[in-house]
Motif scaffolding. Structure first.
Motif, PDB file in Angstrom:
ATOM      1  N   TYR A  82      -5.971  98.796   9.378  1.00  0.00           N
ATOM      2  CA  TYR A  82      -7.370  99.170   9.603  1.00  0.00           C
ATOM      3  C   TYR A  82      -7.748 100.380   8.743  1.00  0.00           C
ATOM      4  N   LEU A  86     -10.222 102.227   4.241  1.00  0.00           N
ATOM      5  CA  LEU A  86     -11.368 103.057   4.611  1.00  0.00           C
ATOM      6  C   LEU A  86     -11.568 104.198   3.617  1.00  0.00           C
ATOM      7  N   VAL A  89     -14.894 108.029   7.636  1.00  0.00           N
ATOM      8  CA  VAL A  89     -14.771 107.794   9.075  1.00  0.00           C
ATOM      9  C   VAL A  89     -16.120 108.078   9.719  1.00  0.00           C
ATOM     10  N   HIS A  93     -16.038 104.180  13.470  1.00  0.00           N
ATOM     11  CA  HIS A  93     -14.619 104.217  13.117  1.00  0.00           C
ATOM     12  C   HIS A  93     -13.845 105.118  14.076  1.00  0.00           C
TER      13      HIS A  93
END
Length: 262
Positions: A82, A86, A89, A93
């Motif tokens: 996950y 990314l 954030v 998130h």
């Protein structure tokens, strides 16, 4: 030279390895909680936090010993996947990462034991949000797809197509790891590439079909070959064939419908 009486037994060594991992995991959880709180309070930006969170989780996942706390390793692996892509954030998130951390703590503290509990929890974990998909429109479903694909670009394509259907997925690049994932997570579908290293996707299909614990799990092979090619002569007839190229999306939709997943 140490006497036989003072040498640790294999069980002693296993307990020591598990204790060390448990200590490292608890320390990692504390660091994750600090970073999440810093984002919530505005003490750090999402861009700054994501690199730290990814480093903590990836380091712990890399050193997690096989055979130790399997439920915890299952959650940790998915949290690593996950966080991997990314770049920031956001509040959404933060909530997702908190959910991962809570489930990881449950597993560490023995509140998530047994195959049924593990299989249920992996289907409740947050779905990856790195795809250009509006999950307010596409509602995530409690369906777990195991991918066994060496090519990261190919895996990303398949994961995006699955996410567009609201399906969660995890990818293993080493085919032998697929056996533990299949036994513990009980995926609703396994998708494997034909060329995946020392064994082939057809080998995997035959193995899963032969084992009572996994023979009922639907299997799809991602390949550039057509039915009738010599390389596919041993592919179990119940398996689906996903053709690489422009037909892939249609083949995947047909397979998901055929297996009763959509």
């Amino acid at each position: 030279m140490a006497s036989a009486q003072t040498m640790p037994s294999a069980d002693d060594i296993d307990r020591e390895i598990e204790a060390e991992f448990l200590d490292d995991a608890r320390n990692a959880l504390n660091k994750i909680q600090v970073e999440l709180e810093n984002v919530r309070s505005g003490a750090t930006t999402g861009h700054q936090a994501v690199a730290k969170l990814r480093s903590v989780v990836r380091s712990l996942n890399a050193q997690a010993p096989s055979g130790v706390m399997p439920s915890a390793r299952m959650v940790l692996r998915r949290m690593d996947e996950y966080l991997g892509p990314l770049e920031n954030v956001t509040p959404a998130h933060v909530d997702d990462i908190q959910a991962f951390a809570d489930r990881f703590e449950d597993a560490l503290e023995g509140r998530m034991e047994g195959a049924e509990a593990t299989a249920r929890v992996v289907r409740e974990l947050p779905i990856k949000r790195t795809f250009d998909i509006d999950f307010d429109v596409v509602v995530p479903r409690p369906v777990e797809v195991l991918l066994v694909l060496r090519d990261r670009a190919g895996a990303h394509l398949v994961e995006r197509e699955l996410a567009a259907c609201g399906l969660r997925s995890t990818n293993v690049r080493i085919p032998f790891e697929a056996f533990e994932q299949a036994f513990r997570a009980r995926p609703d579908l396994i998708v494997a590439g034909q060329e995946i290293g020392e064994i082939t996707g057809v080998d995997l299909a035959c193995a899963f079909t032969a084992m009572p614990h996994t023979r009922d799990i639907p299997f799809a092979l991602l390949s550039s070959y057509e039915w009738g090619h010599p390389a596919l002569k041993d592919l179990p007839p119940r398996a689906a064939l996903l053709k690489k190229g422009p037909r892939f999306g249609d083949d995947l939709a047909l397979a998901l419908t055929r297996f009763g997943i959509l």
